[in-house]
Design a protein around this motif. Structure first.
Motif, PDB file in Angstrom:
ATOM      1  N   ARG A 282       0.832  -1.204   0.000  1.00  0.00           N
ATOM      2  CA  ARG A 282       0.000   0.000   0.000  1.00  0.00           C
ATOM      3  C   ARG A 282       0.869   1.257   0.000  1.00  0.00           C
ATOM      4  NH1 ARG A 282      -5.187  -1.224   2.041  1.00  0.00           N
ATOM      5  NH2 ARG A 282      -5.680   0.965   1.641  1.00  0.00           N
TER       6      ARG A 282
ATOM      7  N   ASP B 204       2.358   2.016  -3.437  1.00  0.00           N
ATOM      8  CA  ASP B 204       1.423   2.672  -4.348  1.00  0.00           C
ATOM      9  C   ASP B 204       1.300   4.160  -4.041  1.00  0.00           C
ATOM     10  OD1 ASP B 204       0.847   0.416  -5.830  1.00  0.00           O
ATOM     11  OD2 ASP B 204      -0.874  -0.165  -4.604  1.00  0.00           O
TER      12      ASP B 204
ATOM     13  N   SER C  95       7.313  -0.774 -11.681  1.00  0.00           N
ATOM     14  CA  SER C  95       6.882   0.532 -12.177  1.00  0.00           C
ATOM     15  C   SER C  95       7.794   1.031 -13.290  1.00  0.00           C
ATOM     16  CB  SER C  95       6.865   1.537 -11.023  1.00  0.00           C
ATOM     17  OG  SER C  95       6.510   2.818 -11.464  1.00  0.00           O
TER      18      SER C  95
ATOM     19  N   ALA D 250      -3.364   6.416  -8.318  1.00  0.00           N
ATOM     20  CA  ALA D 250      -4.074   5.222  -7.845  1.00  0.00           C
ATOM     21  C   ALA D 250      -5.411   5.093  -8.558  1.00  0.00           C
ATOM     22  CB  ALA D 250      -4.291   5.312  -6.330  1.00  0.00           C
TER      23      ALA D 250
ATOM     24  N   ARG E  37      -7.069  -0.524  -7.420  1.00  0.00           N
ATOM     25  CA  ARG E  37      -6.255  -1.382  -6.572  1.00  0.00           C
ATOM     26  C   ARG E  37      -6.255  -2.801  -7.125  1.00  0.00           C
ATOM     27  NH1 ARG E  37      -4.682   1.246  -2.232  1.00  0.00           N
ATOM     28  NH2 ARG E  37      -5.947   2.890  -1.326  1.00  0.00           N
TER      29      ARG E  37
ATOM     30  N   GLY F  39      -1.167   2.281 -10.926  1.00  0.00           N
ATOM     31  CA  GLY F  39      -1.666   2.611  -9.603  1.00  0.00           C
ATOM     32  C   GLY F  39      -1.881   1.434  -8.687  1.00  0.00           C
ATOM     33  N   GLY F  40      -1.733   0.205  -9.194  1.00  0.00           N
ATOM     34  CA  GLY F  40      -1.950  -0.966  -8.353  1.00  0.00           C
ATOM     35  C   GLY F  40      -0.790  -1.927  -8.339  1.00  0.00           C
ATOM     36  N   ARG F  41       0.363  -1.514  -8.901  1.00  0.00           N
ATOM     37  CA  ARG F  41       1.484  -2.440  -8.987  1.00  0.00           C
ATOM     38  C   ARG F  41       2.034  -2.805  -7.617  1.00  0.00           C
ATOM     39  NH1 ARG F  41       2.237   0.682 -13.584  1.00  0.00           N
ATOM     40  NH2 ARG F  41       1.978  -0.568 -15.477  1.00  0.00           N
TER      41      ARG F  41
ATOM     42  N   SER G 123       0.439  -2.990  -4.765  1.00  0.00           N
ATOM     43  CA  SER G 123      -0.473  -3.938  -4.128  1.00  0.00           C
ATOM     44  C   SER G 123      -0.381  -5.312  -4.781  1.00  0.00           C
ATOM     45  CB  SER G 123      -1.912  -3.413  -4.211  1.00  0.00           C
ATOM     46  OG  SER G 123      -2.050  -2.221  -3.484  1.00  0.00           O
TER      47      SER G 123
END
Length: 389
Positions: A79, A82, A136, A202, A205, A330-332, A334
């Protein structure tokens, strides 16, 4: 003979990787010092076992403390990755540096349990921070870097394992060997203060959906074999084959060297799917593990570790890369933490399982158990046919 297209693709990949290394030396160093610690730890493990008086079963339980502390830390780190992107990396390095010196100072099994729990927190945060940042970069800069960065980790393990083994032979105590590594880790944090890429918005998720579950479970199976060989190879050489500290340190060192070589070669090869890579990893790991298990001489066992390491080199970069692609913008973080938590149930619980099996039988019995797990890894490869390559 390679085709013109293959040679051109190789050249483009090499130039892109070189540009990345020049622009993100701090992240490369972060992967390297992460491996440096675990290589040094594996080589110091026989001495730490003697200084604490821990049995093999107690040592396995102590290593389980790493897992129990790391898992919630990994969930939180996903978390945070992100939200903060590359800015999490130097903070994670400082935390890991603070934790990494304590195991060498322990004098009893309970002290070792507490020290390794602290190490587990630092391990969990740092592992997710650097892998999420690598995922990323692959997405935003359109360059494949996972194999190369994990090669830096393996080179760190190689240097840590061989170096700590030689220092032990010269009379070095684990307390100052691991303390010196902690200082290097802390110094690396300064090279990661400049943000490489901005955090991604983000937009959504990553959810605990079937593809992430499959990737995470396969990673867990691979990590049971990898961590088992890495953590127990020095003990196997020293206790079962009666090798000296310098030779026993070559166990984790050559294993890591084979992994580094395999990853550097994989960085330059385009084409194989995720499923094909993991099938090769499982077959090579099973072959290498059986060679080491049946060895009567240290050189034969070392050859087995090299074979297994060359195959397992593909597992972490392949599966973490697939997780990052599944996570999307935005969710990599997580997604990587979800797969990482599942995978590191194997990586961190693997040495504990080997300790339990070895305590009930012998170290050879523990390594035979790894052979079976490697066969299971090869059998799991078809489950990854739908994973993004």
């Amino acid at each position: 003979m390679p085709t013109r297209r293959g040679r051109d693709g190789f050249a483009v990949a090499t130039v892109s990787l070189w540009r990345f290394v020049r622009s993100a030396k701090g992240l490369v160093a972060a992967f390297a010092v992460f491996g440096l610690y675990w290589g040094g730890w594996a080589a110091c493990l026989p001495a730490i076992q003697r200084s604490t008086g821990a049995s093999e079963a107690q040592l396995g339980l102590a290593l389980l403390c790493v897992a129990l502390a790391a898992l919630p830390a990994m969930l939180a780190a996903g978390r945070l990755a992100d939200l903060f992107g590359a800015r999490l990396v130097p903070l994670a390095l400082v935390l890991f540096a603070a934790a990494s010196a304590f195991p060498g100072l322990t004098r009893s099994a309970p002290q070792l349990f507490a020290a390794l729990a602290f190490v587990g927190v630092g391990t969990g945060v740092l592992d997710i921070a650097i892998n999420a940042q690598a995922a990323s970069i692959e997405a935003t800069q359109r360059v494949r870097v996972m194999d190369g960065l994990h090669a830096a980790f393996s080179l760190g393990v190689l240097c840590g394992g061989v170096g700590a083994g030689l220092l032990r032979r010269a009379g070095g105590h684990p307390s100052w060997i691991l303390g010196g590594v902690a200082c290097v880790i802390a110094l690396t944090a300064f090279f990661n203060l400049e943000q490489v890429t901005p955090p991604e918005p983000a937009r959504r998720r990553a959810r605990l959906v079937r593809p992430l579950l499959v990737v995470g479970v396969v990673l867990a199976v691979a990590f049971i074999v990898e961590s088992g060989l890495e953590s127990w190879s020095a003990l196997f050489l020293e206790h079962t084959l009666h090798s000296g500290p310098a030779i026993s340190g070559l166990g984790p060192g050559l294993f890591a060297g084979a992994m580094a070589t395999g990853r550097l070669l994989a960085q330059r090869v385009e084409g194989p799917s995720v499923a094909t890579r993991m099938l090769f990893a499982g077959i090579a790991a099973a072959a290498g593990a059986i060679v080491a298990t049946t060895a009567q001489h240290a050189l034969v066992a070392l050859a087995g570790f090299v074979i297994a390491g060359a195959g397992l080199a593909l597992s972490a970069p392949t599966l973490f890369g697939a997780a990052g692609r599944l996570g999307g913008d935005g969710g990599r973080g997580s997604a990587v933490s979800t797969v990482g938590v599942l995978g590191y149930l194997g990586f961190l619980a693997g040495p504990a399982l080997i300790g339990a099996v070895s305590g009930a039988s012998s170290l050879r019995g523990g390594f035979l158990f790894l052979c079976g797990v490697a066969v299971l890894l090869a059998a799991c490869a078809p489950l990854l046919r739908e994973s993004p390559g």
